[in-house]
Structures are given as structure tokens and as C-alpha cells.
Design a protein around this motif. Structure first.
Motif, PDB file in Angstrom:
ATOM      1  N   CYS A  75      15.012 -14.852 -46.299  1.00 28.72           N
ATOM      2  CA  CYS A  75      15.693 -15.496 -47.420  1.00 28.72           C
ATOM      3  C   CYS A  75      16.745 -14.557 -48.002  1.00 28.72           C
ATOM      4  O   CYS A  75      16.444 -13.406 -48.328  1.00 28.72           O
ATOM      5  CB  CYS A  75      14.673 -15.884 -48.484  1.00 28.72           C
ATOM      6  SG  CYS A  75      15.424 -16.542 -49.978  1.00 28.72           S
ATOM      7  N   GLN A  94      18.150 -14.772 -50.753  1.00 27.90           N
ATOM      8  CA  GLN A  94      18.003 -14.644 -52.197  1.00 27.90           C
ATOM      9  C   GLN A  94      16.932 -13.619 -52.573  1.00 27.90           C
ATOM     10  O   GLN A  94      17.177 -12.688 -53.314  1.00 27.90           O
ATOM     11  CB  GLN A  94      17.634 -16.013 -52.773  1.00 27.90           C
ATOM     12  CG  GLN A  94      17.656 -16.078 -54.278  1.00 27.90           C
ATOM     13  CD  GLN A  94      18.998 -16.583 -54.782  1.00 27.90           C
ATOM     14  OE1 GLN A  94      19.723 -17.265 -54.073  1.00 27.90           O
ATOM     15  NE2 GLN A  94      19.339 -16.224 -55.984  1.00 27.90           N
ATOM     16  N   CYS A  95      15.727 -13.798 -52.027  1.00 28.82           N
ATOM     17  CA  CYS A  95      14.608 -12.969 -52.470  1.00 28.82           C
ATOM     18  C   CYS A  95      14.108 -12.003 -51.390  1.00 28.82           C
ATOM     19  O   CYS A  95      13.293 -11.127 -51.663  1.00 28.82           O
ATOM     20  CB  CYS A  95      13.452 -13.838 -52.965  1.00 28.82           C
ATOM     21  SG  CYS A  95      12.660 -14.785 -51.654  1.00 28.82           S
ATOM     22  N   CYS A 101      14.493 -19.511 -48.645  1.00 26.59           N
ATOM     23  CA  CYS A 101      13.122 -19.979 -48.542  1.00 26.59           C
ATOM     24  C   CYS A 101      12.958 -21.196 -49.455  1.00 26.59           C
ATOM     25  O   CYS A 101      13.811 -21.459 -50.301  1.00 26.59           O
ATOM     26  CB  CYS A 101      12.130 -18.874 -48.921  1.00 26.59           C
ATOM     27  SG  CYS A 101      12.108 -18.478 -50.673  1.00 26.59           S
ATOM     28  N   CYS A 151      13.279 -20.542 -53.283  1.00 28.82           N
ATOM     29  CA  CYS A 151      14.637 -20.297 -53.775  1.00 28.82           C
ATOM     30  C   CYS A 151      15.499 -21.556 -53.673  1.00 28.82           C
ATOM     31  O   CYS A 151      16.354 -21.799 -54.516  1.00 28.82           O
ATOM     32  CB  CYS A 151      15.287 -19.164 -52.998  1.00 28.82           C
ATOM     33  SG  CYS A 151      14.515 -17.574 -53.318  1.00 28.82           S
TER      34      CYS A 151
HETATM   35 ZN   LIG Z   1      13.594 -16.822 -51.360  1.00 33.09          ZN
END
Ligand SMILES: [Zn+2]
Length: 120
Positions: free
Chosen positions: A83, A85-86, A104, A107
Motif C-alpha cells: 500500500c 499510503q500506509c 489496501c 486506505c
Molecule cells: Zn494502506
């Protein structure tokens, strides 16, 4: 992700890319044959303003082709399935359904939630 999984997704993405380009080529050919007749004003605009193949095809297809190419690049860089983002791993189930995804499920839901509220 292990080598085998990466190979699986690589061929899945290649297959999707091939189908997409075949479909897009057909669209471009159809448009050439029926020149002058544009049922959709959006198609007409892109047809008239763009010259290269990629720009001739529909925006939706163009975007997807870009996404698939990016996903293939991520496989090469070994960042595929993570992911953006995270940094968590994206579930296999989600990747199989949508191998071009970069987020994911958690997110993605967050992003959609923000979009709905007009923040993002
Ligand atoms: Zn994520």
C-alpha cells in the motif's frame, strides 16, 4: 511477495494489457471506418484533438493502460502489493480482483470516505 506470486501478477497484468490494447485498437479502427459519425461528444473531442494511438483511444482505457504499466513497473521494483499510503501489504484477494490497485482496502475506504466529504 515471493517470486511465484509476482510472476502470477505479471502475467495477469500482461494479459489485461494485451486485451485492453486489442480492444482499443478495435475502437480506433471502428472510428476510422465510420469517420464523421461520433455518437459520443467526448469521443469526438478526444478523437479530434489527439494524434497518437494512446490519445485516440477512450480516456477510461488510456487511464487503465497507464495503471497497468505502473503496476508492472512496481513488480520490477518489487514494491508491488504494498500500500502506497500506509506501507502495509495489500491482500491477495484484493490484488487478484484488481491488480492495478495501489491502496489496501483500509486506505481505499478512507480515501473514498474523504472524497465523499469533498476533502480529498
Ligand atoms: Zn494502506
Amino acid at each position: 511477495m515471493d517470486e511465484k506470486r509476482l510472476e502470477f501478477f505479471r502475467s495477469l497484468l500482461h494479459q489485461q494489457l494485451k486485451e485492453l490494447i486489442e480492444e482499443a485498437t478495435k475502437t480506433v479502427n471502428d472510428m476510422t471506418i465510420t469517420k464523421g459519425e461520433f455518437p459520443d461528444p467526448t469521443d469526438r473531442a478526444s478523437w479530434e484533438s489527439d494524434r497518437s494511438f494512446l490519445l485516440r483511444i477512450r480516456e477510461r482505457e488510456r487511464k487503465l493502460i497507464t495503471k497497468i504499466r505502473e503496476a508492472l513497473a512496481r513488480i520490477d521494483e518489487e514494491t508491488f502489493g504494498i500500500c502506497e499510503q500506509c506501507g502495509d501489504e495489500i491482500s491477495d484477494k484484493r490484488l487478484e480482483a484488481r491488480p492495478v490497485t495501489t491502496l489496501c482496502i483500509k486506505c481505499k475506504e478512507e480515501q473514498e470516505h474523504l472524497e465523499k466529504k469533498g476533502i480529498s
